[in-house]
Design a protein around this motif. Structure first.
Motif, PDB file in Angstrom:
ATOM      1  N   TYR A 219       0.823  -1.205   0.000  1.00 50.88           N
ATOM      2  CA  TYR A 219       0.000   0.000   0.000  1.00 50.88           C
ATOM      3  C   TYR A 219       0.862   1.262   0.000  1.00 50.88           C
ATOM      4  CZ  TYR A 219      -3.636  -3.358   1.157  1.00 50.88           C
ATOM      5  OH  TYR A 219      -4.482  -4.428   1.124  1.00 50.88           O
ATOM      6  N   ILE A 220       2.011   1.189   0.647  1.00 47.41           N
ATOM      7  CA  ILE A 220       2.917   2.342   0.660  1.00 47.41           C
ATOM      8  C   ILE A 220       3.434   2.626  -0.743  1.00 47.41           C
ATOM      9  CG2 ILE A 220       5.144   3.182   1.489  1.00 47.41           C
ATOM     10  CD1 ILE A 220       4.646   1.656   4.084  1.00 47.41           C
ATOM     11  N   ILE A 221       3.932   1.581  -1.419  1.00 43.46           N
ATOM     12  CA  ILE A 221       4.479   1.754  -2.768  1.00 43.46           C
ATOM     13  C   ILE A 221       3.397   2.143  -3.755  1.00 43.46           C
ATOM     14  CG2 ILE A 221       5.512   0.511  -4.708  1.00 43.46           C
ATOM     15  CD1 ILE A 221       7.225  -1.003  -2.753  1.00 43.46           C
ATOM     16  N   GLN A 222       2.233   1.490  -3.649  1.00 41.34           N
ATOM     17  CA  GLN A 222       1.145   1.773  -4.576  1.00 41.34           C
ATOM     18  C   GLN A 222       0.694   3.231  -4.478  1.00 41.34           C
ATOM     19  OE1 GLN A 222      -2.150  -0.899  -4.181  1.00 41.34           O
ATOM     20  NE2 GLN A 222      -3.379   0.111  -5.749  1.00 41.34           N
ATOM     21  N   ARG A 223       0.474   3.709  -3.277  1.00 42.18           N
ATOM     22  CA  ARG A 223       0.008   5.085  -3.108  1.00 42.18           C
ATOM     23  C   ARG A 223       1.121   6.092  -3.401  1.00 42.18           C
ATOM     24  NH1 ARG A 223      -4.974   5.864  -1.586  1.00 42.18           N
ATOM     25  NH2 ARG A 223      -6.140   4.169  -0.617  1.00 42.18           N
ATOM     26  N   ALA A 224       2.355   5.714  -3.106  1.00 45.24           N
ATOM     27  CA  ALA A 224       3.473   6.605  -3.409  1.00 45.24           C
ATOM     28  C   ALA A 224       3.618   6.792  -4.917  1.00 45.24           C
ATOM     29  CB  ALA A 224       4.764   6.044  -2.816  1.00 45.24           C
ATOM     30  N   LEU A 225       3.466   5.709  -5.671  1.00 41.52           N
ATOM     31  CA  LEU A 225       3.574   5.805  -7.123  1.00 41.52           C
ATOM     32  C   LEU A 225       2.414   6.599  -7.718  1.00 41.52           C
ATOM     33  CD1 LEU A 225       4.816   2.239  -8.127  1.00 41.52           C
ATOM     34  CD2 LEU A 225       6.097   4.375  -8.149  1.00 41.52           C
ATOM     35  N   LEU A 226       1.210   6.390  -7.183  1.00 37.72           N
ATOM     36  CA  LEU A 226       0.061   7.155  -7.663  1.00 37.72           C
ATOM     37  C   LEU A 226       0.250   8.648  -7.388  1.00 37.72           C
ATOM     38  CD1 LEU A 226      -2.914   4.853  -6.595  1.00 37.72           C
ATOM     39  CD2 LEU A 226      -2.095   5.268  -8.914  1.00 37.72           C
ATOM     40  N   ALA A 227       0.791   8.964  -6.221  1.00 39.61           N
ATOM     41  CA  ALA A 227       1.035  10.365  -5.892  1.00 39.61           C
ATOM     42  C   ALA A 227       2.166  10.938  -6.740  1.00 39.61           C
ATOM     43  CB  ALA A 227       1.365  10.505  -4.412  1.00 39.61           C
ATOM     44  N   TYR A 228       3.199  10.131  -6.969  1.00 40.44           N
ATOM     45  CA  TYR A 228       4.363  10.586  -7.735  1.00 40.44           C
ATOM     46  C   TYR A 228       3.994  10.881  -9.178  1.00 40.44           C
ATOM     47  CZ  TYR A 228       9.120  10.514  -9.668  1.00 40.44           C
ATOM     48  OH  TYR A 228      10.295  10.828 -10.320  1.00 40.44           O
ATOM     49  N   SER A 293      -4.338  16.117 -20.823  1.00 39.16           N
ATOM     50  CA  SER A 293      -3.740  15.688 -19.558  1.00 39.16           C
ATOM     51  C   SER A 293      -4.694  15.807 -18.379  1.00 39.16           C
ATOM     52  CB  SER A 293      -2.482  16.512 -19.271  1.00 39.16           C
ATOM     53  OG  SER A 293      -1.533  16.357 -20.305  1.00 39.16           O
ATOM     54  N   THR A 294      -5.689  16.687 -18.474  1.00 37.77           N
ATOM     55  CA  THR A 294      -6.598  16.907 -17.354  1.00 37.77           C
ATOM     56  C   THR A 294      -7.364  15.645 -16.947  1.00 37.77           C
ATOM     57  OG1 THR A 294      -6.840  19.253 -17.914  1.00 37.77           O
ATOM     58  CG2 THR A 294      -8.537  18.272 -16.513  1.00 37.77           C
ATOM     59  N   PRO A 295      -7.947  14.874 -17.873  1.00 38.33           N
ATOM     60  CA  PRO A 295      -8.648  13.640 -17.462  1.00 38.33           C
ATOM     61  C   PRO A 295      -7.744  12.661 -16.724  1.00 38.33           C
ATOM     62  CG  PRO A 295      -9.238  14.228 -19.707  1.00 38.33           C
ATOM     63  CD  PRO A 295      -8.103  15.112 -19.329  1.00 38.33           C
ATOM     64  N   THR A 296      -6.473  12.566 -17.154  1.00 39.09           N
ATOM     65  CA  THR A 296      -5.543  11.674 -16.467  1.00 39.09           C
ATOM     66  C   THR A 296      -5.293  12.139 -15.039  1.00 39.09           C
ATOM     67  OG1 THR A 296      -4.452  11.140 -18.557  1.00 39.09           O
ATOM     68  CG2 THR A 296      -3.234  10.680 -16.539  1.00 39.09           C
ATOM     69  N   ALA A 297      -5.109  13.459 -14.865  1.00 38.46           N
ATOM     70  CA  ALA A 297      -4.876  14.010 -13.527  1.00 38.46           C
ATOM     71  C   ALA A 297      -6.064  13.737 -12.617  1.00 38.46           C
ATOM     72  CB  ALA A 297      -4.609  15.510 -13.621  1.00 38.46           C
ATOM     73  N   PRO A 303      -8.694   8.493  -6.417  1.00 35.02           N
ATOM     74  CA  PRO A 303      -8.495   7.462  -5.395  1.00 35.02           C
ATOM     75  C   PRO A 303      -7.918   7.985  -4.087  1.00 35.02           C
ATOM     76  CG  PRO A 303      -7.742   6.675  -7.523  1.00 35.02           C
ATOM     77  CD  PRO A 303      -8.041   8.137  -7.692  1.00 35.02           C
ATOM     78  N   HIS A 304      -7.223   9.131  -4.125  1.00 26.49           N
ATOM     79  CA  HIS A 304      -6.681   9.693  -2.885  1.00 26.49           C
ATOM     80  C   HIS A 304      -7.802  10.223  -1.985  1.00 26.49           C
ATOM     81  CE1 HIS A 304      -2.472   9.369  -3.995  1.00 26.49           C
ATOM     82  NE2 HIS A 304      -2.791   9.820  -5.195  1.00 26.49           N
ATOM     83  N   PHE A 305      -8.890  10.687  -2.594  1.00 25.53           N
ATOM     84  CA  PHE A 305     -10.005  11.253  -1.835  1.00 25.53           C
ATOM     85  C   PHE A 305     -11.161  10.266  -1.689  1.00 25.53           C
ATOM     86  CE2 PHE A 305      -7.760  14.707  -3.980  1.00 25.53           C
ATOM     87  CZ  PHE A 305      -7.443  15.528  -2.908  1.00 25.53           C
ATOM     88  N   VAL A 306     -11.269   9.328  -2.630  1.00 27.45           N
ATOM     89  CA  VAL A 306     -12.316   8.296  -2.582  1.00 27.45           C
ATOM     90  C   VAL A 306     -11.629   6.942  -2.750  1.00 27.45           C
ATOM     91  CG1 VAL A 306     -14.523   7.513  -3.520  1.00 27.45           C
ATOM     92  CG2 VAL A 306     -13.894   9.930  -3.686  1.00 27.45           C
TER      93      VAL A 306
END
Length: 361
Positions: A219-228, A293-297, A303-306
């Motif tokens: 979960y740490i790596i998954q969320r870190a990569l999504l945030a990165y 790029s906006t739809p990708t962002a 997922p960070h908020f929901v």
């Protein structure tokens, strides 16, 4: 004793003696989410949208592969005496890689829709073989776009010194650095999402699937990569492109005014029109990049908020459709380079048509 792995596409149940695929959700949390969140899309609408975006995206990837191969080949013919040609070639390579990876991702969803009996679970392995590698090359494209905008900005702001500021060595080094810090982190996902051969009771055979580790590190790596990728790299590149584009536009307008005041012959007017054309083209590139790029962002941020966006049955369909839509928009941006270069550069246009034995129109 069993270990249950919950994924978008199903649940992997691992007994002590073997690994088995189970299509039911087994955790209490998933059961609660299933009861509280109703599907936003019906199965029929979801399947239709998946088919539409999959087919459209697959067609866009084919266009992207062909067009970016032509971009790389054309600039190889032109040569790399100018540093901007090196940057354009790197952009073509990045977009070509994005198109190839996106093509594979589209095929994975085609396998799902057509129920093809392939020896792997398509929507499982697509996470590590298409989604995260695609994010790496997409962000490489974003930063290469920002670098090209910065290079052009320096040409306008410091026309007499730009050759000393942006050398071939600096250009190549910058491109290598961009590829390193955008591509290397995406490989960390393989540490916590390994491939395993699992038995499928439905198909009565063993298939290759991605089985996530049930550890805090996952979960740490998954969320870190999504945030990165979804936040840091995406918005950093986006802001950099806009800033450089604004400075470029201001610089071009100032240069056009100086030339208009100093030159009264017809060539001055032609230079002014040419510079206005470049300004409009740069803004077109920036707006196109922003729109794609906006739809990708948005898809990466939700997922960070929901958190249930990627884990519950209720939101699973809308999540998959949104990922396909954002991928399609990104692919459209990667597939349009050839047409933009033909429209922007007379040298590129002339060399491109010579490849086919035709005169420049």
């Amino acid at each position: 004793m069993e270990t249950v792995f919950s994924l978008n596409t199903g649940t992997y149940t691992q007994p002590e003696s073997a690994i088995t695929i189970n299509t039911t959700m087994a955790t209490d949390r998933d059961v609660k989410l299933t009861n509280t969140i109703k599907p936003i899309l019906t199965a029929e609408v979801h399947d239709s949208l998946v088919m539409f975006f999959t087919c459209t995206g697959f067609f866009a990837t084919i266009v992207g592969i062909i067009s970016n191969i032509l971009v790389v080949v054309t600039y190889a013919q032109i040569g790399y005496s100018d540093t901007i040609n090196i940057s354009y070639s790197a952009l073509g390579i990045s977009d070509l890689s994005t198109s190839v990876i996106r093509c594979w991702g589209s095929l994975c969803y085609v396998f799902v829709v057509t129920n093809a009996h392939v020896p792997f679970d398509p929507t499982s392995i697509v996470v590590t073989t298409s989604f995260f590698p695609g994010q790496g090359f997409e962000k490489a494209t974003a930063f290469l776009t920002a670098f090209i905008a910065l290079e052009r900005c320096l040409c306008v702001q410091f026309p007499l010194h730009v050759k000393r500021i942006v050398t071939k060595k600096i250009t190549v080094t910058s491109i290598v650095i961009i590829f390193l810090f955008t591509l290397i982190p995406s490989n960390f996902i393989h540490m916590v999402f390994p491939f395993k051969w699992v038995f499928s009771p439905i198909e009565n055979r063993t298939i290759l699937a991605m089985v996530p580790l049930q550890t805090p590190l996952r979960y740490i790596i998954q969320r870190a990569l999504l945030a990165y990728y979804g936040t840091f790299l995406h918005f950093t590149a986006l802001i950099a492109v806009w800033i450089c584009t604004v400075f470029l536009a201001v610089g071009l307008k100032r240069t056009a005014k100086i030339r208009k005041d100093n030159f009264k012959h017809s060539n001055a007017q032609q230079d002014k029109q040419r510079e206005r054309h470049v300004i409009k083209t740069v803004f077109l590139l920036a707006v196109t990049y922003l729109a794609c790029s906006t739809p990708t962002a948005a898809t990466m941020l939700v997922p960070h908020f929901v958190p249930e966006f990627d884990t519950s049955r209720g939101l699973e369909r809308i999540s998959r459709v949104s990922h396909l839509l954002s991928g399609l928009m990104t692919q459209i941006n990667s597939s349009g380079n050839l047409f933009i270069f033909i429209y922007m550069g007379s040298k590129f246009r002339e060399t491109f048509f010579k490849l086919f034995g035709k005169k420049t129109p």
